[in-house]
Write a protein that holds these residues in place. Structure first.
Motif, short mmCIF file in Angstrom:
data_model
loop_
_atom_site.label_atom_id
_atom_site.label_comp_id
_atom_site.label_asym_id
_atom_site.label_seq_id
_atom_site.Cartn_x
_atom_site.Cartn_y
_atom_site.Cartn_z
N TYR A 72 0.90 -1.18 -0.12
CA TYR A 72 -0.04 0.12 0.09
C TYR A 72 0.83 1.35 -0.08
O TYR A 72 0.82 2.22 -0.86
N ASN A 73 1.83 1.22 0.87
CA ASN A 73 2.69 2.46 0.98
C ASN A 73 3.51 2.80 -0.25
O ASN A 73 3.64 3.92 -0.57
N LEU A 74 3.93 1.72 -0.74
CA LEU A 74 4.77 1.87 -2.15
C LEU A 74 3.99 2.31 -3.25
O LEU A 74 4.37 3.02 -4.06
N GLY A 75 2.63 1.69 -3.08
CA GLY A 75 1.43 2.22 -4.19
C GLY A 75 1.75 3.92 -4.15
O GLY A 75 1.50 4.51 -5.17
N ILE A 76 1.35 4.25 -2.86
CA ILE A 76 1.24 5.77 -2.56
C ILE A 76 2.37 6.61 -3.27
O ILE A 76 2.31 7.46 -4.05
N LEU A 77 3.78 5.95 -2.84
CA LEU A 77 4.83 6.56 -3.39
C LEU A 77 5.03 6.63 -4.94
O LEU A 77 5.37 7.61 -5.59
N ASN A 78 4.46 5.20 -5.45
CA ASN A 78 4.32 5.53 -6.96
C ASN A 78 3.55 6.35 -7.61
O ASN A 78 3.60 6.98 -8.71
N VAL A 84 10.48 7.40 -6.36
CA VAL A 84 10.55 6.51 -7.70
C VAL A 84 9.96 7.50 -8.58
O VAL A 84 9.09 8.37 -8.33
N PRO A 85 9.90 7.21 -9.85
CA PRO A 85 9.34 7.92 -11.04
C PRO A 85 7.90 7.47 -10.91
O PRO A 85 7.41 6.63 -10.74
N GLN A 86 7.06 8.47 -11.14
CA GLN A 86 5.46 8.41 -10.91
C GLN A 86 5.07 7.30 -11.94
O GLN A 86 5.48 7.23 -13.26
N ASN A 87 4.34 6.26 -11.43
CA ASN A 87 3.97 5.15 -12.31
C ASN A 87 2.61 4.87 -11.69
O ASN A 87 2.36 4.00 -10.64
N PHE A 88 1.59 5.04 -12.38
CA PHE A 88 0.13 4.93 -11.85
C PHE A 88 -0.28 3.42 -11.99
O PHE A 88 -1.04 2.74 -11.30
N GLU A 89 0.50 2.71 -13.06
CA GLU A 89 -0.10 1.39 -13.05
C GLU A 89 0.59 0.41 -12.12
O GLU A 89 0.12 -0.56 -11.67
N LYS A 90 1.83 0.81 -11.64
CA LYS A 90 2.39 0.18 -10.56
C LYS A 90 1.81 0.31 -9.35
O LYS A 90 1.66 -0.50 -8.58
N ALA A 91 1.21 1.59 -9.35
CA ALA A 91 0.55 2.11 -7.93
C ALA A 91 -0.58 1.05 -8.02
O ALA A 91 -1.11 0.44 -6.96
N ARG A 92 -1.47 1.12 -8.97
CA ARG A 92 -2.59 0.15 -9.03
C ARG A 92 -2.43 -1.06 -8.79
O ARG A 92 -3.08 -1.81 -8.06
N ALA A 106 -6.22 0.36 1.16
CA ALA A 106 -5.54 -0.25 -0.58
C ALA A 106 -7.18 0.17 -1.43
O ALA A 106 -7.09 0.23 -2.55
N TYR A 107 -8.27 -0.35 -0.80
CA TYR A 107 -9.58 -0.61 -1.72
C TYR A 107 -9.74 0.92 -1.88
O TYR A 107 -9.97 1.47 -2.98
N ALA A 108 -9.82 1.93 -1.03
CA ALA A 108 -9.92 3.23 -1.05
C ALA A 108 -8.78 3.96 -1.87
O ALA A 108 -9.49 4.71 -2.83
N ALA A 109 -7.83 3.56 -1.94
CA ALA A 109 -6.50 4.26 -2.89
C ALA A 109 -7.09 3.61 -4.47
O ALA A 109 -7.11 4.40 -5.19
N LEU A 110 -7.52 2.38 -4.63
CA LEU A 110 -8.03 2.05 -5.92
C LEU A 110 -9.24 2.82 -6.32
O LEU A 110 -9.13 3.46 -7.54
#
Length: 170
Positions: A72-78, A84-92, A106-110
């Motif tokens: 979850y936290n790595l998703g936020i940073l992505n 890290v470079p911004q990466n919405f697909e990796k975050a997803r 994580a559901y809320a973030a999605l």
């Protein structure tokens, strides 16, 4: 466990540098919670200089071992492009991994990630994620939705869905 004791000051004098050293020892032995704590220390500059890149590396190690908090936290940073470079697909992908373990944030973030795009297909995906995680999200939503909308089962029409998205996009 010694790291936690030094971090909280339970049974000893609070010492963030010693806490970090113990977290690092655990992380170096591939203990995923140690890796997570080392990452948090680097993210917040606790007991060590703040370093987002190093935090991301440790979060990735813990995430690879299935730690949903790290995912979850790595998703936020992505998503933000921090460390890290911004990466919405990796975050997803990271949010999906954490949500499969029932982690409500994580559901809320999605939902938030899909809703931010504003296009119809992504809004529909956001609604689908919301439906999948509605039990886990009940507690998350209750704090930000108006009283008449607190019943999650009623959040399926566009008006209430808009309220949900605006709540989580702040």
């Amino acid at each position: 466990r010694l790291g936690v004791l030094y971090n909280t000051g339970r049974g000893c004098k609070k010492d963030y540098v010693k806490a970090f050293c113990w977290y690092q020892k655990a992380a170096d032995q591939d203990f995923r919670k140690g890796q997570l704590f080392v990452a948090i220390c680097h993210l917040q500059g606790i007991g060590v200089a703040q370093n987002f890149e190093t935090a991301c590396q440790w979060l990735q190690k813990a995430a690879d071992q299935g730690d949903f908090t790290a995912q979850y936290n790595l998703g936020i940073l992505n998503q933000r492009g921090t460390g890290v470079p911004q990466n919405f697909e990796k975050a997803r992908s990271l949010y999906k991994s954490a949500s499969k373990k029932g982690y409500a944030p994580a559901y809320a973030a999605l939902v938030r990630l899909e809703a931010l795009s504003g296009n119809e297909a992504n809004m529909q995906r956001a609604l689908n994620y919301f439906r999948k995680g509605e039990d886990a999200l009940t507690a998350v939503c209750a704090a930000c939705l108006p009283n008449q909308e607190r019943l999650v089962g009623r959040i399926y029409d566009d008006t209430n869905l808009t309220s949900f998205f605006s709540c989580h996009n702040q």
